[in-house]
Write a protein that holds these residues in place. Structure first.
Motif, PDB file in Angstrom:
ATOM      1  N   ALA A  41       0.816  -1.210   0.000  1.00 17.74           N
ATOM      2  CA  ALA A  41       0.000   0.000   0.000  1.00 17.74           C
ATOM      3  C   ALA A  41       0.857   1.270   0.000  1.00 17.74           C
ATOM      4  O   ALA A  41       0.639   2.156  -0.844  1.00 17.74           O
ATOM      5  N   PRO A  42       1.844   1.418   0.899  1.00 16.84           N
ATOM      6  CA  PRO A  42       2.698   2.617   0.825  1.00 16.84           C
ATOM      7  C   PRO A  42       3.440   2.740  -0.505  1.00 16.84           C
ATOM      8  O   PRO A  42       3.578   3.842  -1.044  1.00 16.84           O
ATOM      9  N   LEU A  43       3.922   1.604  -1.028  1.00 18.01           N
ATOM     10  CA  LEU A  43       4.605   1.646  -2.315  1.00 18.01           C
ATOM     11  C   LEU A  43       3.655   2.099  -3.418  1.00 18.01           C
ATOM     12  O   LEU A  43       4.036   2.885  -4.302  1.00 18.01           O
ATOM     13  N   GLY A  44       2.418   1.644  -3.370  1.00 12.91           N
ATOM     14  CA  GLY A  44       1.427   2.075  -4.359  1.00 12.91           C
ATOM     15  C   GLY A  44       1.141   3.564  -4.263  1.00 12.91           C
ATOM     16  O   GLY A  44       1.004   4.253  -5.286  1.00 12.91           O
ATOM     17  N   PHE A  45       1.060   4.082  -3.045  1.00 11.94           N
ATOM     18  CA  PHE A  45       0.858   5.523  -2.872  1.00 11.94           C
ATOM     19  C   PHE A  45       2.036   6.308  -3.451  1.00 11.94           C
ATOM     20  O   PHE A  45       1.840   7.327  -4.136  1.00 11.94           O
ATOM     21  N   LEU A  46       3.246   5.838  -3.167  1.00  9.18           N
ATOM     22  CA  LEU A  46       4.428   6.541  -3.685  1.00  9.18           C
ATOM     23  C   LEU A  46       4.451   6.552  -5.211  1.00  9.18           C
ATOM     24  O   LEU A  46       4.718   7.586  -5.836  1.00  9.18           O
ATOM     25  N   LEU A  47       4.164   5.415  -5.812  1.00 15.23           N
ATOM     26  CA  LEU A  47       4.178   5.333  -7.268  1.00 15.23           C
ATOM     27  C   LEU A  47       3.061   6.164  -7.878  1.00 15.23           C
ATOM     28  O   LEU A  47       3.224   6.738  -8.963  1.00 15.23           O
ATOM     29  N   GLY A  48       1.922   6.240  -7.192  1.00 17.49           N
ATOM     30  CA  GLY A  48       0.812   7.022  -7.720  1.00 17.49           C
ATOM     31  C   GLY A  48       1.019   8.515  -7.586  1.00 17.49           C
ATOM     32  O   GLY A  48       0.599   9.294  -8.455  1.00 17.49           O
ATOM     33  N   LEU A  49       1.701   8.933  -6.514  1.00  8.43           N
ATOM     34  CA  LEU A  49       1.901  10.363  -6.267  1.00  8.43           C
ATOM     35  C   LEU A  49       3.112  10.925  -6.991  1.00  8.43           C
ATOM     36  O   LEU A  49       3.178  12.138  -7.237  1.00  8.43           O
ATOM     37  N   SER A  50       4.071  10.081  -7.318  1.00  4.82           N
ATOM     38  CA  SER A  50       5.317  10.560  -7.935  1.00  4.82           C
ATOM     39  C   SER A  50       5.486   9.957  -9.322  1.00  4.82           C
ATOM     40  O   SER A  50       5.825   8.774  -9.450  1.00  4.82           O
ATOM     41  N   PRO A  51       5.280  10.754 -10.375  1.00  2.00           N
ATOM     42  CA  PRO A  51       5.509  10.235 -11.732  1.00  2.00           C
ATOM     43  C   PRO A  51       6.950   9.782 -11.957  1.00  2.00           C
ATOM     44  O   PRO A  51       7.197   8.834 -12.706  1.00  2.00           O
ATOM     45  N   ILE A  52       7.891  10.448 -11.286  1.00  2.00           N
ATOM     46  CA  ILE A  52       9.300  10.074 -11.452  1.00  2.00           C
ATOM     47  C   ILE A  52       9.539   8.669 -10.885  1.00  2.00           C
ATOM     48  O   ILE A  52      10.151   7.807 -11.531  1.00  2.00           O
ATOM     49  N   LEU A  53       9.041   8.425  -9.666  1.00  2.00           N
ATOM     50  CA  LEU A  53       9.195   7.094  -9.070  1.00  2.00           C
ATOM     51  C   LEU A  53       8.441   6.037  -9.875  1.00  2.00           C
ATOM     52  O   LEU A  53       8.911   4.903 -10.016  1.00  2.00           O
ATOM     53  N   GLN A  54       7.303   6.428 -10.416  1.00  2.00           N
ATOM     54  CA  GLN A  54       6.524   5.486 -11.203  1.00  2.00           C
ATOM     55  C   GLN A  54       7.293   5.039 -12.448  1.00  2.00           C
ATOM     56  O   GLN A  54       7.355   3.854 -12.763  1.00  2.00           O
ATOM     57  N   ARG A  55       7.897   6.006 -13.138  1.00  2.00           N
ATOM     58  CA  ARG A  55       8.683   5.653 -14.329  1.00  2.00           C
ATOM     59  C   ARG A  55       9.941   4.885 -13.948  1.00  2.00           C
ATOM     60  O   ARG A  55      10.395   4.016 -14.689  1.00  2.00           O
ATOM     61  N   MET A  56      10.484   5.168 -12.789  1.00  2.00           N
ATOM     62  CA  MET A  56      11.710   4.510 -12.351  1.00  2.00           C
ATOM     63  C   MET A  56      11.467   3.065 -11.930  1.00  2.00           C
ATOM     64  O   MET A  56      12.251   2.162 -12.273  1.00  2.00           O
ATOM     65  N   LEU A  57      10.373   2.827 -11.185  1.00  2.00           N
ATOM     66  CA  LEU A  57      10.170   1.521 -10.565  1.00  2.00           C
ATOM     67  C   LEU A  57       9.169   0.629 -11.296  1.00  2.00           C
ATOM     68  O   LEU A  57       9.113  -0.575 -11.018  1.00  2.00           O
ATOM     69  N   ASP A  58       8.373   1.191 -12.194  1.00  4.39           N
ATOM     70  CA  ASP A  58       7.366   0.368 -12.866  1.00  4.39           C
ATOM     71  C   ASP A  58       7.985  -0.813 -13.628  1.00  4.39           C
ATOM     72  O   ASP A  58       7.449  -1.930 -13.549  1.00  4.39           O
ATOM     73  N   PRO A  59       9.093  -0.628 -14.364  1.00  4.27           N
ATOM     74  CA  PRO A  59       9.691  -1.814 -15.017  1.00  4.27           C
ATOM     75  C   PRO A  59      10.097  -2.889 -14.027  1.00  4.27           C
ATOM     76  O   PRO A  59       9.922  -4.089 -14.292  1.00  4.27           O
ATOM     77  N   LEU A  60      10.624  -2.467 -12.868  1.00  3.36           N
ATOM     78  CA  LEU A  60      11.012  -3.447 -11.848  1.00  3.36           C
ATOM     79  C   LEU A  60       9.794  -4.197 -11.322  1.00  3.36           C
ATOM     80  O   LEU A  60       9.834  -5.427 -11.141  1.00  3.36           O
ATOM     81  N   VAL A  61       8.701  -3.473 -11.093  1.00  6.36           N
ATOM     82  CA  VAL A  61       7.467  -4.113 -10.622  1.00  6.36           C
ATOM     83  C   VAL A  61       6.970  -5.128 -11.645  1.00  6.36           C
ATOM     84  O   VAL A  61       6.587  -6.252 -11.292  1.00  6.36           O
ATOM     85  N   GLN A  62       6.992  -4.751 -12.907  1.00  8.38           N
ATOM     86  CA  GLN A  62       6.488  -5.642 -13.953  1.00  8.38           C
ATOM     87  C   GLN A  62       7.375  -6.875 -14.128  1.00  8.38           C
ATOM     88  O   GLN A  62       6.887  -7.924 -14.558  1.00  8.38           O
TER      89      GLN A  62
END
Length: 261
Positions: free
Chosen positions: A90-111
């Motif tokens: 849940a905290p990781l989801g909030f961070l990825l949703g609130l920060s486009p930079i973190l989302q672009r950085m970590l989304d490939p790792l999540v996938q």
């Protein structure tokens, strides 16, 4: 036909149709058992397994226990692993949703990490923790957290722009904005993620117990498979299905109650 009669008919249909489907499944099972010699029939499965059902909490040995007690062991592990995964996801989801930079950085790792099988995570957990119990919790948490991460992130990104504008107009602090706007707007998405995560956690615990041989439904299934007691294998499979169904319905009720608020 009056509206009352139609309502009664629909209610009766909703009650009877599941039993009809269950009866059809039992008939298919009986026919299959007649065609496959090693597959026990429903009657034989009951006869060979009734001691585990009629004495659900009995303990005669490490694995020779009532089916309710074995399910309890598995549910405790699932609860611990699921809560650990939710506290991370849940905290990781909030961070990825609130920060486009973190989302672009970590989304490939999540996938990349998301589709990895629990059969791959469990050996890593055994290497890290040297014990089966924490290794199982590690595998459950890692495998079950991703639906929570993705749904929480989607919920944050789906918040209407007007909500953010209201926060700016009222000059709300970041903490107040998060607690009063972000969290309430994201909760329905989070509960959808929790529901999916709980289902995955229940799947993972069965595989984990089968590999580690720890007491639980999965461990019992693997022991009975090695002993070639097929009726007990079917009992374990049915227990896994019933418990999984119950968990899904309970989480669905919690989600519906939340949406009704």
């Amino acid at each position: 036909m009056s509206d009352d009669s139609m309502s009664i008919g629909r209610a009766v249909g909703q009650l009877l149709l599941p039993f009809v489907g269950l009866a059809l499944a039992v008939c298919v099972w009986a026919v299959a058992s007649a065609a496959v010699p090693d597959l026990p029939s429903p009657i034989r499965t009951w006869q060979d397994s009734k001691v585990y059902i009629l004495e659900p909490f009995a303990k005669r040995g490490e694995m020779d226990q009532g089916i309710a007690r074995l399910a309890y062991y598995s549910l405790v592990r699932v609860a611990k692993g699921f809560l650990l995964g939710a506290l991370i996801g849940a905290p990781l989801g909030f961070l990825l949703g609130l920060s486009p930079i973190l989302q672009r950085m970590l989304d490939p790792l999540v996938q990349v990490l998301r589709p990895i099988s629990p059969l791959a995570w469990l050996p890593l957990g055994l290497v890290l923790f040297r014990k089966s119990e924490p290794a199982a919790l590690f595998a459950i948490a890692v495998c079950s957290m991703w639906p929570t991460v993705i749904n929480t992130m989607a919920g944050v990104r789906a918040i209407p722009r007007d909500y953010w504008n209201v926060a700016k107009v009222l000059r709300l602090s970041r903490t107040t904005t998060f607690l009063k706007i972000v969290v309430p707007a994201t909760l329905p998405y989070m509960f959808t993620g929790f529901r999916l995560s709980l289902g995955i956690a229940w799947l993972v615990i069965v595989a984990s117990e089968m590999l580690t041989g720890t007491p639980g439904v999965g461990g019992f299934l693997w022991q009975e498979y090695n002993s070639l007691i097929y009726a007990h294998i079917l009992l374990a499979i049915l227990t896994i299905g019933v418990v999984g169904f119950t968990l899904d319905r309970l989480m669905g009720l919690a989600e519906s109650s939340l949406r009704a608020i």
